[in-house]
Design an enzyme around this catalytic site. Structure first.
Site, PDB file in Angstrom:
ATOM      1  N   MET A   1       0.071   1.079   5.177  1.00 13.81           N
ATOM      2  CA  MET A   1      -0.621   1.439   6.407  1.00 13.81           C
ATOM      3  C   MET A   1      -1.799   0.501   6.634  1.00 13.81           C
ATOM      4  SD  MET A   1      -2.264   5.141   7.339  1.00 13.81           S
ATOM      5  CE  MET A   1      -3.106   5.426   8.911  1.00 13.81           C
TER       6      MET A   1
ATOM      7  N   SER B   1       0.851  -1.196   0.000  1.00 15.04           N
ATOM      8  CA  SER B   1       0.000   0.000   0.000  1.00 15.04           C
ATOM      9  C   SER B   1       0.882   1.241   0.000  1.00 15.04           C
ATOM     10  CB  SER B   1      -0.946  -0.039   1.208  1.00 15.04           C
ATOM     11  OG  SER B   1      -1.854   1.047   1.167  1.00 15.04           O
ATOM     12  N   THR B   2       0.821   2.064   1.037  1.00 17.59           N
ATOM     13  CA  THR B   2       1.566   3.321   1.068  1.00 17.59           C
ATOM     14  C   THR B   2       3.064   3.070   0.900  1.00 17.59           C
ATOM     15  OG1 THR B   2      -0.081   4.173   2.619  1.00 17.59           O
ATOM     16  CG2 THR B   2       1.942   5.444   2.368  1.00 17.59           C
TER      17      THR B   2
ATOM     18  N   HIS C   1      -2.714  -0.988  -3.310  1.00 19.77           N
ATOM     19  CA  HIS C   1      -3.861  -0.104  -3.074  1.00 19.77           C
ATOM     20  C   HIS C   1      -3.703   1.158  -3.918  1.00 19.77           C
ATOM     21  CE1 HIS C   1      -4.319  -2.000   1.200  1.00 19.77           C
ATOM     22  NE2 HIS C   1      -4.877  -2.744   0.258  1.00 19.77           N
TER      23      HIS C   1
ATOM     24  N   ASP D   1      -4.422  -4.715   6.114  1.00 16.72           N
ATOM     25  CA  ASP D   1      -4.893  -5.525   4.998  1.00 16.72           C
ATOM     26  C   ASP D   1      -3.788  -6.490   4.564  1.00 16.72           C
ATOM     27  OD1 ASP D   1      -6.658  -6.404   3.010  1.00 16.72           O
ATOM     28  OD2 ASP D   1      -5.827  -5.002   1.535  1.00 16.72           O
TER      29      ASP D   1
END
Length: 366
Positions: free
Chosen positions: A306, A187-188, A213, A309
């Site tokens: 972050m 993600s991030t 994401h 998930d």
């Protein structure tokens, strides 16, 4: 606690006003300045440096992408891109992620005020996530190489049922195939981390399936960009695509992606469904499908991001016999997802980013 100091840089007075109003409702955020272009912003920043910058791309005198690259070269600072370019499918927004932006908020060209007011939670959440980013690590990841509205948090059960006790993936039918593949969730900070991994793989590499994401439209641009940089083929996944060596398939934004068996081979299924862990695509959905239909024939890797998930899905993969890897905290931009996977007992091995390409290639040897 000291509030997060934010600067808004956008040539639209409406955007500056509405973003300031959206952020002002959170006591943990303070908007210290709003500038109509990067040159005005730099003047403000001589007096007070922000913790996070909300930045447009198209602006007079200096465009946002040039400003972003200047920041990352001279004083790395978390940046949230808030741009209408995503509505046009512009490559510039994708380039911003590659240059070091932490996340993207897309804004339309019409109905702008109403959109920003409706997206206040998105903006607040994106700023808070950006404030937690380790910019030094983001810069190292780039050198080596969407934030949804809060709502009830659903698990992978909402999209795919768990395997029965023992797991389909560990059954006799699942281990007879010699097909192996890699599943990656991030993600991030993941755009830079994925670039650092995929650009270091030779053309003859294991099949790879990826959930990053990202908003709709961005995954296609991201895949196209990586495809120009990598020896392997990288593209946005389509329903029914074969999972084949030398190819990386990236889940489309706004869709879930799962792996399924097709005889002795694997394919991907791209499906609609509710947000899982407030994301679509969800890493947990991908990892659960790997546990259910591949078992020990898969390797799961969870990298910077972050939240949590993918943590439960990675544990399910490990329980089904898969090898599992988490990116080390020392190289993560945000250590949330790997930390949760480690905490839940879903990780065999913890590796820094520069050792993950080697681990991918080792999976060919089982």
């Amino acid at each position: 606690m000291t509030p997060i100091r934010v600067m808004v840089v956008d040539d639209s007075a409406v955007v500056r006003q509405v973003v300031k109003q959206a952020l002002a409702v959170d006591p943990g955020i303070e908007v210290i300045a709003a500038a109509s272009d990067p040159l005005f912003a730099l003047e403000h920043m001589k007096r007070a440096w922000p913790d996070v910058i909300v930045l447009d791309i198209e602006m007079p005198r200096m465009d946002g992408l040039t400003f972003l690259r200047k920041l990352m070269a001279e004083h790395p600072t978390p940046v949230v891109i808030c741009s209408s370019l995503a509505e046009k499918g512009s490559e510039a927004a994708m380039n911003a992620l590659a240059a070091g932006a932490v996340s993207i908020i897309t804004k339309p060209t019409m109905g702008l005020r109403q959109f920003l007011e409706d997206s206040a939670n998105d903006i607040v959440h994106a700023v808070k996530a950006a404030a937690r980013a380790h910019m030094g690590r983001l810069g190292r990841a780039a050198a080596l190489a969407a934030t949804p509205v809060p709502r009830p948090k659903l698990s992978a059960d909402a999209v795919i049922a768990a395997a029965p006790a023992g797991g389909l993936g560990t059954g006799a039918g699942m281990v007879r195939t010699t097909e192996r593949f890699i599943a990656i969730g991030t993600s991030t900070g993941g755009t830079q981390a994925l670039e650092a991994v995929l650009t270091r793989l030779p053309a003859v590499s294991p099949p790879i399936v990826i959930v990053q994401h990202m908003p709709e439209r961005f995954t296609g641009m991201f895949a196209e960009r990586l495809n120009t940089l990598c020896a392997i083929e990288v593209r946005e996944a389509r329903h029914g695509d074969r999972v084949t060596p030398g190819r990386a398939l990236i889940a489309p934004g706004g869709k879930h992606m799962m792996v399924a068996r097709s005889g002795a081979q694997y394919k991907v299924e791209v499906v609609d469904g509710p947000l899982v862990n407030r994301h679509r695509p969800s890493v947990d959905v991908l990892f659960r499908s790997c546990a259910k239909f591949a078992g020990r024939n898969a390797t799961g890797i969870i990298m910077t991001g972050m939240g949590d998930d993918g943590a439960r899905g990675l544990r399910e993969m490990r329980e089904a016999g898969a090898r599992t890897i988490a990116e080390d905290e020392s190289t993560c931009v945000v250590f949330g997802m790997p930390r949760e996977a480690i905490r839940l007992g879903g990780v065999d091995t913890v590796l820094p980013l520069d050792r993950i390409p080697e681990a991918v290639m080792q999976s060919l040897r089982g």
